[in-house]
Scaffold this motif. Sequence first.
Motif, mmCIF file in Angstrom:
data_model
loop_
_atom_site.group_PDB
_atom_site.id
_atom_site.type_symbol
_atom_site.label_atom_id
_atom_site.label_comp_id
_atom_site.label_asym_id
_atom_site.label_seq_id
_atom_site.Cartn_x
_atom_site.Cartn_y
_atom_site.Cartn_z
ATOM 1 N N ILE A 38 -75.738 34.953 -10.882
ATOM 2 C CA ILE A 38 -75.695 36.163 -11.712
ATOM 3 C C ILE A 38 -76.983 36.957 -11.546
ATOM 4 C CG2 ILE A 38 -75.658 37.040 -14.085
ATOM 5 C CD1 ILE A 38 -73.826 34.614 -14.761
ATOM 6 N N CYS A 39 -78.117 36.270 -11.548
ATOM 7 C CA CYS A 39 -79.404 36.936 -11.414
ATOM 8 C C CYS A 39 -79.544 37.614 -10.057
ATOM 9 C CB CYS A 39 -80.545 35.944 -11.630
ATOM 10 S SG CYS A 39 -82.163 36.742 -11.687
ATOM 11 N N LEU A 40 -79.147 36.942 -8.997
ATOM 12 C CA LEU A 40 -79.252 37.542 -7.658
ATOM 13 C C LEU A 40 -78.394 38.798 -7.533
ATOM 14 C CD1 LEU A 40 -79.270 34.293 -5.499
ATOM 15 C CD2 LEU A 40 -81.209 35.854 -5.902
ATOM 16 N N VAL A 41 -77.162 38.733 -8.027
ATOM 17 C CA VAL A 41 -76.281 39.909 -7.997
ATOM 18 C C VAL A 41 -76.876 41.017 -8.857
ATOM 19 C CG1 VAL A 41 -73.998 40.788 -8.664
ATOM 20 C CG2 VAL A 41 -74.200 38.588 -7.468
ATOM 21 N N SER A 42 -77.326 40.657 -10.046
ATOM 22 C CA SER A 42 -77.904 41.644 -10.948
ATOM 23 C C SER A 42 -79.162 42.280 -10.353
ATOM 24 C CB SER A 42 -78.228 41.005 -12.299
ATOM 25 O OG SER A 42 -78.728 41.976 -13.196
ATOM 26 N N ALA A 43 -80.014 41.466 -9.759
ATOM 27 C CA ALA A 43 -81.232 42.009 -9.138
ATOM 28 C C ALA A 43 -80.874 43.017 -8.055
ATOM 29 C CB ALA A 43 -82.087 40.886 -8.568
ATOM 30 N N ALA A 44 -79.850 42.719 -7.274
ATOM 31 C CA ALA A 44 -79.414 43.663 -6.241
ATOM 32 C C ALA A 44 -78.920 44.957 -6.867
ATOM 33 C CB ALA A 44 -78.324 43.032 -5.373
ATOM 34 N N LEU A 45 -78.157 44.864 -7.954
ATOM 35 C CA LEU A 45 -77.664 46.067 -8.634
ATOM 36 C C LEU A 45 -78.801 46.881 -9.252
ATOM 37 C CD1 LEU A 45 -74.488 44.548 -10.313
ATOM 38 C CD2 LEU A 45 -74.544 46.181 -8.398
ATOM 39 N N VAL A 46 -79.767 46.184 -9.837
ATOM 40 C CA VAL A 46 -80.922 46.860 -10.438
ATOM 41 C C VAL A 46 -81.740 47.569 -9.352
ATOM 42 C CG1 VAL A 46 -83.134 46.459 -11.610
ATOM 43 C CG2 VAL A 46 -81.030 45.383 -12.480
ATOM 44 N N ILE A 47 -81.994 46.878 -8.262
ATOM 45 C CA ILE A 47 -82.761 47.493 -7.154
ATOM 46 C C ILE A 47 -81.987 48.665 -6.577
ATOM 47 C CG2 ILE A 47 -83.622 47.084 -4.810
ATOM 48 C CD1 ILE A 47 -84.316 44.178 -5.841
ATOM 49 N N ARG A 48 -80.690 48.511 -6.431
ATOM 50 C CA ARG A 48 -79.858 49.625 -5.936
ATOM 51 C C ARG A 48 -80.022 50.841 -6.843
ATOM 52 N NH1 ARG A 48 -74.115 50.738 -7.298
ATOM 53 N NH2 ARG A 48 -73.474 52.420 -5.937
ATOM 54 N N TYR A 49 -79.951 50.624 -8.163
ATOM 55 C CA TYR A 49 -80.123 51.743 -9.088
ATOM 56 C C TYR A 49 -81.500 52.384 -8.923
ATOM 57 C CZ TYR A 49 -81.094 54.557 -13.103
ATOM 58 O OH TYR A 49 -81.481 55.616 -13.887
ATOM 59 N N LEU A 50 -82.529 51.563 -8.861
ATOM 60 C CA LEU A 50 -83.892 52.096 -8.748
ATOM 61 C C LEU A 50 -84.099 52.855 -7.441
ATOM 62 C CD1 LEU A 50 -85.925 49.152 -10.294
ATOM 63 C CD2 LEU A 50 -85.615 51.447 -11.265
ATOM 64 N N MET A 51 -83.431 52.416 -6.391
ATOM 65 C CA MET A 51 -83.609 53.073 -5.087
ATOM 66 C C MET A 51 -82.745 54.327 -4.931
ATOM 67 S SD MET A 51 -83.974 49.776 -2.558
ATOM 68 C CE MET A 51 -84.164 50.782 -1.111
ATOM 69 N N THR A 52 -81.551 54.326 -5.545
ATOM 70 C CA THR A 52 -80.614 55.426 -5.294
ATOM 71 C C THR A 52 -80.275 56.246 -6.533
ATOM 72 O OG1 THR A 52 -78.615 54.123 -5.737
ATOM 73 C CG2 THR A 52 -79.512 54.052 -3.480
ATOM 74 N N GLY A 53 -80.495 55.682 -7.716
ATOM 75 C CA GLY A 53 -80.064 56.349 -8.941
ATOM 76 C C GLY A 53 -78.596 56.130 -9.240
ATOM 77 N N ASP A 54 -77.915 55.352 -8.413
ATOM 78 C CA ASP A 54 -76.488 55.085 -8.598
ATOM 79 C C ASP A 54 -76.280 53.701 -9.220
ATOM 80 O OD1 ASP A 54 -75.778 57.485 -7.383
ATOM 81 O OD2 ASP A 54 -75.683 56.574 -5.390
ATOM 82 N N GLY A 55 -75.197 53.593 -9.992
ATOM 83 C CA GLY A 55 -74.790 52.289 -10.487
ATOM 84 C C GLY A 55 -75.500 51.813 -11.739
ATOM 85 N N TYR A 56 -75.952 52.735 -12.581
ATOM 86 C CA TYR A 56 -76.666 52.323 -13.788
ATOM 87 C C TYR A 56 -75.801 51.432 -14.676
ATOM 88 C CZ TYR A 56 -79.016 52.363 -18.266
ATOM 89 O OH TYR A 56 -79.606 51.975 -19.437
ATOM 90 N N THR A 57 -74.544 51.802 -14.873
ATOM 91 C CA THR A 57 -73.682 51.018 -15.758
ATOM 92 C C THR A 57 -73.493 49.601 -15.223
ATOM 93 O OG1 THR A 57 -72.565 53.001 -16.550
ATOM 94 C CG2 THR A 57 -71.405 50.904 -16.850
ATOM 95 N N ALA A 58 -73.213 49.472 -13.948
ATOM 96 C CA ALA A 58 -73.037 48.148 -13.350
ATOM 97 C C ALA A 58 -74.314 47.320 -13.482
ATOM 98 C CB ALA A 58 -72.623 48.263 -11.891
ATOM 99 N N ALA A 59 -75.454 47.939 -13.228
ATOM 100 C CA ALA A 59 -76.726 47.225 -13.342
ATOM 101 C C ALA A 59 -76.963 46.780 -14.783
ATOM 102 C CB ALA A 59 -77.868 48.094 -12.841
ATOM 103 N N THR A 60 -76.683 47.674 -15.718
ATOM 104 C CA THR A 60 -76.895 47.353 -17.132
ATOM 105 C C THR A 60 -75.987 46.206 -17.576
ATOM 106 O OG1 THR A 60 -77.575 49.615 -17.604
ATOM 107 C CG2 THR A 60 -76.823 48.299 -19.474
ATOM 108 N N VAL A 61 -74.717 46.266 -17.230
ATOM 109 C CA VAL A 61 -73.787 45.192 -17.585
ATOM 110 C C VAL A 61 -74.260 43.873 -16.975
ATOM 111 C CG1 VAL A 61 -71.433 44.338 -17.245
ATOM 112 C CG2 VAL A 61 -71.811 46.703 -17.975
ATOM 113 N N SER A 62 -74.751 43.928 -15.744
ATOM 114 C CA SER A 62 -75.203 42.699 -15.089
ATOM 115 C C SER A 62 -76.424 42.104 -15.784
ATOM 116 C CB SER A 62 -75.488 42.947 -13.605
ATOM 117 O OG SER A 62 -76.681 43.680 -13.415
#
Length: 160
Positions: A38-62
């Motif tokens: 869960i942490c690895l997937v979430s970290a990827a989603l969080v980094i994706r958001y920080l790098m692109t500005g996309d996927g805030y909801t997915a990152a937050t849920v994770s």
Amino acid sequence: MGGTRTHKPLYTAEQRARRDASRWTLVQGILAPVQLVICLVSAALVIRYLMTGDGYTAATVSVVLKTAALYTIMVTGAIWEKEVFGQYLFAESFFWEDVVSFGVIALHTIYITALFAGSMGPTDLMILALVAYITYFINAGQFLWKLRMARLGGTLEVAA
């Protein structure tokens, strides 16, 4: 004056028997890798958001899911520690792991509180999540080291 090294068993024979008999040992063995994934997937989603500005909801849920997994493993881990060592937290063999775990819990709790209070913006929340995850990875490393020590004969090297 360098410290000398002494060997101390991670578990007494009685503690090892209680560990092996406890259903919470299996629970921890299942929850730990689940939380890691869960942490690895979430970290990827969080980094994706920080790098692109996309996927805030997915990152937050994770991050919320990661926090729920953390709370679950901490409660069941305290029960395990009570069964094996006779106290819920800060047993000598896992004292520093528990100390760092409280830092991990604090960071995740600050994230959840700030999220629901609306007191931090999205970028700051995601940076906080990454700091919490870095601390979690340090803590996971501590536990993996202890697991390795237990498998190599159950002794720890400690500074005297």
